[in-house]
Design a protein around this motif. Sequence first.
Motif, mmCIF file in Angstrom:
data_model
loop_
_atom_site.group_PDB
_atom_site.id
_atom_site.type_symbol
_atom_site.label_atom_id
_atom_site.label_comp_id
_atom_site.label_asym_id
_atom_site.label_seq_id
_atom_site.Cartn_x
_atom_site.Cartn_y
_atom_site.Cartn_z
ATOM 1 N N PRO B 14 1.217 22.178 25.200
ATOM 2 C CA PRO B 14 1.200 22.460 23.757
ATOM 3 C C PRO B 14 1.545 21.241 22.904
ATOM 4 O O PRO B 14 0.919 21.025 21.856
ATOM 5 C CB PRO B 14 2.254 23.559 23.587
ATOM 6 N N ALA B 15 2.521 20.440 23.327
ATOM 7 C CA ALA B 15 2.916 19.270 22.547
ATOM 8 C C ALA B 15 1.775 18.251 22.485
ATOM 9 O O ALA B 15 1.378 17.793 21.404
ATOM 10 C CB ALA B 15 4.170 18.631 23.141
ATOM 11 N N GLY B 16 1.216 17.906 23.646
ATOM 12 C CA GLY B 16 0.153 16.905 23.695
ATOM 13 C C GLY B 16 -1.103 17.375 22.973
ATOM 14 O O GLY B 16 -1.761 16.602 22.271
ATOM 15 N N LEU B 33 -4.812 12.466 28.225
ATOM 16 C CA LEU B 33 -4.781 12.430 29.693
ATOM 17 C C LEU B 33 -4.053 13.654 30.216
ATOM 18 O O LEU B 33 -2.918 13.926 29.814
ATOM 19 C CB LEU B 33 -4.013 11.194 30.184
ATOM 20 N N GLU B 34 -4.711 14.413 31.082
ATOM 21 C CA GLU B 34 -4.048 15.577 31.680
ATOM 22 C C GLU B 34 -4.187 15.526 33.189
ATOM 23 O O GLU B 34 -5.287 15.445 33.733
ATOM 24 C CB GLU B 34 -4.623 16.876 31.110
ATOM 25 N N ARG B 35 -3.046 15.598 33.861
ATOM 26 C CA ARG B 35 -2.983 15.522 35.317
ATOM 27 C C ARG B 35 -3.718 16.685 35.993
ATOM 28 O O ARG B 35 -4.346 16.536 37.022
ATOM 29 C CB ARG B 35 -1.498 15.541 35.692
ATOM 30 N N ASP B 36 -3.639 17.844 35.372
ATOM 31 C CA ASP B 36 -4.228 19.040 35.951
ATOM 32 C C ASP B 36 -5.730 19.106 35.692
ATOM 33 O O ASP B 36 -6.264 18.331 34.899
ATOM 34 C CB ASP B 36 -3.577 20.252 35.288
ATOM 35 N N GLY B 41 -0.823 22.979 29.932
ATOM 36 C CA GLY B 41 0.538 22.810 30.454
ATOM 37 C C GLY B 41 1.116 24.143 30.892
ATOM 38 O O GLY B 41 0.423 24.966 31.503
ATOM 39 N N GLN B 42 2.363 24.366 30.530
ATOM 40 C CA GLN B 42 3.049 25.604 30.930
ATOM 41 C C GLN B 42 2.422 26.834 30.292
ATOM 42 O O GLN B 42 2.657 27.958 30.741
ATOM 43 C CB GLN B 42 4.529 25.554 30.524
ATOM 44 N N LEU B 43 1.683 26.625 29.217
ATOM 45 C CA LEU B 43 1.141 27.789 28.493
ATOM 46 C C LEU B 43 0.193 28.621 29.326
ATOM 47 O O LEU B 43 0.131 29.834 29.173
ATOM 48 C CB LEU B 43 0.376 27.325 27.242
ATOM 49 N N LYS B 45 0.139 29.737 32.173
ATOM 50 C CA LYS B 45 0.620 30.796 33.060
ATOM 51 C C LYS B 45 1.422 31.843 32.318
ATOM 52 O O LYS B 45 1.978 32.740 32.912
ATOM 53 C CB LYS B 45 1.410 30.191 34.212
ATOM 54 N N GLN B 46 1.480 31.716 30.986
ATOM 55 C CA GLN B 46 2.295 32.665 30.246
ATOM 56 C C GLN B 46 1.482 33.796 29.670
ATOM 57 O O GLN B 46 0.724 33.630 28.734
ATOM 58 C CB GLN B 46 3.090 31.932 29.186
ATOM 59 N N THR B 47 1.680 34.962 30.274
ATOM 60 C CA THR B 47 0.881 36.116 29.890
ATOM 61 C C THR B 47 1.600 36.972 28.856
ATOM 62 O O THR B 47 1.053 37.937 28.367
ATOM 63 C CB THR B 47 0.614 36.984 31.128
ATOM 64 N N HIS B 48 2.845 36.591 28.555
ATOM 65 C CA HIS B 48 3.581 37.424 27.585
ATOM 66 C C HIS B 48 3.332 36.892 26.181
ATOM 67 O O HIS B 48 2.930 35.750 25.982
ATOM 68 C CB HIS B 48 5.073 37.391 27.894
ATOM 69 N N LYS B 49 3.593 37.743 25.186
ATOM 70 C CA LYS B 49 3.410 37.325 23.801
ATOM 71 C C LYS B 49 4.600 36.497 23.358
ATOM 72 O O LYS B 49 5.729 36.751 23.784
ATOM 73 C CB LYS B 49 3.242 38.550 22.916
ATOM 74 N N THR B 87 -3.962 11.390 35.998
ATOM 75 C CA THR B 87 -2.515 11.203 35.967
ATOM 76 C C THR B 87 -2.170 9.802 35.502
ATOM 77 O O THR B 87 -2.680 8.833 36.073
ATOM 78 C CB THR B 87 -1.916 11.410 37.373
ATOM 79 N N ALA B 88 -1.340 9.709 34.469
ATOM 80 C CA ALA B 88 -0.823 8.399 34.068
ATOM 81 C C ALA B 88 0.194 8.015 35.130
ATOM 82 O O ALA B 88 1.173 8.736 35.333
ATOM 83 C CB ALA B 88 -0.174 8.487 32.704
ATOM 84 N N ILE B 89 -0.063 6.910 35.851
ATOM 85 C CA ILE B 89 0.843 6.569 36.945
ATOM 86 C C ILE B 89 1.719 5.360 36.630
ATOM 87 O O ILE B 89 2.681 5.096 37.341
ATOM 88 C CB ILE B 89 0.074 6.349 38.276
ATOM 89 N N GLY B 295 7.742 17.429 22.640
ATOM 90 C CA GLY B 295 7.804 18.536 23.598
ATOM 91 C C GLY B 295 8.989 18.459 24.537
ATOM 92 O O GLY B 295 9.993 17.798 24.254
ATOM 93 N N ASP B 296 8.875 19.117 25.680
ATOM 94 C CA ASP B 296 9.991 19.227 26.618
ATOM 95 C C ASP B 296 10.510 17.874 27.129
ATOM 96 O O ASP B 296 11.651 17.786 27.564
ATOM 97 C CB ASP B 296 9.595 20.105 27.817
ATOM 98 N N VAL B 297 9.684 16.831 27.093
ATOM 99 C CA VAL B 297 10.147 15.524 27.565
ATOM 100 C C VAL B 297 11.240 14.969 26.649
ATOM 101 O O VAL B 297 12.023 14.114 27.040
ATOM 102 C CB VAL B 297 8.955 14.535 27.711
ATOM 103 N N GLU B 302 11.274 25.092 23.527
ATOM 104 C CA GLU B 302 10.252 26.103 23.742
ATOM 105 C C GLU B 302 8.907 25.585 23.267
ATOM 106 O O GLU B 302 8.819 24.566 22.593
ATOM 107 C CB GLU B 302 10.619 27.369 22.978
ATOM 108 N N ALA B 303 7.856 26.344 23.600
ATOM 109 C CA ALA B 303 6.513 25.924 23.234
ATOM 110 C C ALA B 303 6.354 25.787 21.721
ATOM 111 O O ALA B 303 5.663 24.904 21.232
ATOM 112 C CB ALA B 303 5.497 26.916 23.766
ATOM 113 N N SER B 304 7.034 26.673 20.989
ATOM 114 C CA SER B 304 6.932 26.626 19.536
ATOM 115 C C SER B 304 7.403 25.266 19.019
ATOM 116 O O SER B 304 6.698 24.591 18.266
ATOM 117 C CB SER B 304 7.740 27.758 18.925
ATOM 118 N N ALA B 305 8.596 24.835 19.445
ATOM 119 C CA ALA B 305 9.115 23.545 19.011
ATOM 120 C C ALA B 305 8.229 22.416 19.540
ATOM 121 O O ALA B 305 7.985 21.419 18.847
ATOM 122 C CB ALA B 305 10.548 23.356 19.502
#
Lengths: 106, 361
Positions: B14-16, B33-36, B41-43, B45-49, B87-89, B295-297, B302-305
């Motif tokens: 979400p941040a990037g 750049l996205e490793r996946d 990102g974490q979003l 896998k989040q099925t909740h509201k 991946t940024a290495i 973001g989390d780094v 949270e995703a909102s922030a």
Amino acid sequence: MGDRRITDHPILDFDEGEVIHFTFDGKPMEGREGDTIASALHANGVKVLGYHFKTKRPRGFYCAIGNCSACLMIVNGKSNVRTCTAPLLPGMVVETQSDRGVPDDV
Amino acid sequence: MMYKIDLVVIGGGPAGLMAANTAAEAGAEVLLLERDGHLGGQLVKQTHKFFGSEKQHASVRGIDISTMLGDRLDSFGDRATVWKNATAIGFYEDGVITVDHDGVYKKVKPKRVVVATGASEKFLSFPNNDLPGIYGAGAVQTMMNVYGIRPGHRVLMIGAGNIGLIVSYQLMQAGVSVAAIVEGLPKIGGYAVHAGKVRRAGVPILTSHTILRADGQESVERATIARIDRTWNAIPETERTIECDVICISVGLTPLAELLWQAGCEMRYIPALGGSVPLRNDCLETTVKGVYVAGDVTGIEEASAAMVEGHLAGLEAAASLGFKSDSYDAERKDCMEQLTALRSGPTAEKIRTGLACTACL
Ligand SMILES: Cc1cc2nc3c(=O)[nH]c(=O)nc-3n(C[C@H](O)[C@H](O)[C@H](O)COP(=O)(O)OP(=O)(O)OC[C@H]3O[C@@H](n4cnc5c(N)ncnc54)[C@H](O)[C@@H]3O)c2cc1C
Ligand code: FES
């Protein structure tokens, strides 16, 4: 071990992707399109992906997003493949790894 | 070959995604750049509201937010490029970033960088913690919600923060039984709504308890837990064995900041934010000029922030290159206000204390 695949979910739909054939330590197995190597193995009930190179203790995945290297295996002869993020492809030859592996040709 | 570009954003969570969108909108040429193999990102896998206000897409499911942001990025055409499986290495002092893109080694030299690499899960030490079947909570979530695979039949969850609670609930939705949730602290860390949901489903939440050991031949077969006293020592004769084939560890996240260390950013260890975080100014620029963070780094929130920080970092990085739109002042003010609001409640006290230590310059 087909019951590991979720077919009924209150929120998510998992469409039945194409079947992908691969082998694990010589045994034929089936995965689905969209699987990573580790997710396909897990769906087949395989939790042990390798053995620690020194202690020989069994290892499984831990983070499933490419952060920790707990899931390294030998894939098509290449060692140290992070199987939790590497996509499963048809005909892959997947083997447990129990040594440090050999570096890629550079 | 050296790729040259205005801005590189590292990490497509979400941040990037917000940083890349905002900077492209302002007129900068952006490479994400996205490793996946997929964005979000974490979003994803989040099925909740989600909680939060409408601006941060409250009551939209995490997976849908990531699709929305990805589509918006596509709409900028050539101005925004996305490399997936990239991946940024390395991040060198001369500003060069090295990338493993689908197995090909590439070098990029951007004028500005936003590092939004997120976080990684913490681990817990106990005998046999390396047995297969012991997984991070995020890993279990990924297996279930991204790949549609149940991690096992019966799970013991360690940690009753929001992630532990949410993942427990999602395990039950996927048809997996949760034996118990074990929490070392005397009270539940996560929100009462999430705790209520799992309790109503009959899962005991054992506070002031910890895991003593795991056992099994080739993979987990059982765990031993016990009640602990205030100094975290197990109380004799409270031990009990729980049969389970999965132990899920959810004891917090820590910023994934290796690239910032390598780039030479000044870092500070702030436990309230989950580990070592970069010092930064109010434009989210680190002590290395031209290197922004979001973001989390920057500290676990949270995703909102993360989205608001991404917006701000993208806005500032673009502005510093001369891409400053008419709405710059209004957007900046809005981001600041949103961040203050998000960090205002009693639950955010820890974050406020932590953030007070991160200011530089
Ligand atoms: C179970 C759970 C429930 C949650 N519930 C909520 C909620 O209800 N509301 C809320 O607001 N928040 C919630 N969150 C928190 C939220 O998901 C995170 O705070 C947010 O995703 C952080 O965003 P980010 O962009 O900083 O990091 P991430 O989402 O972690 O994204 C970072 C991205 O960077 C990539 N990356 C890392 N290193 C590199 C590299 N070297 N090169 C290239 N790419 C790299 C990663 O692959 C990843 O895609 C929840 C989190 C979890 C785990
Ligand atoms: S399980 Fe962590 S890198 Fe694969």
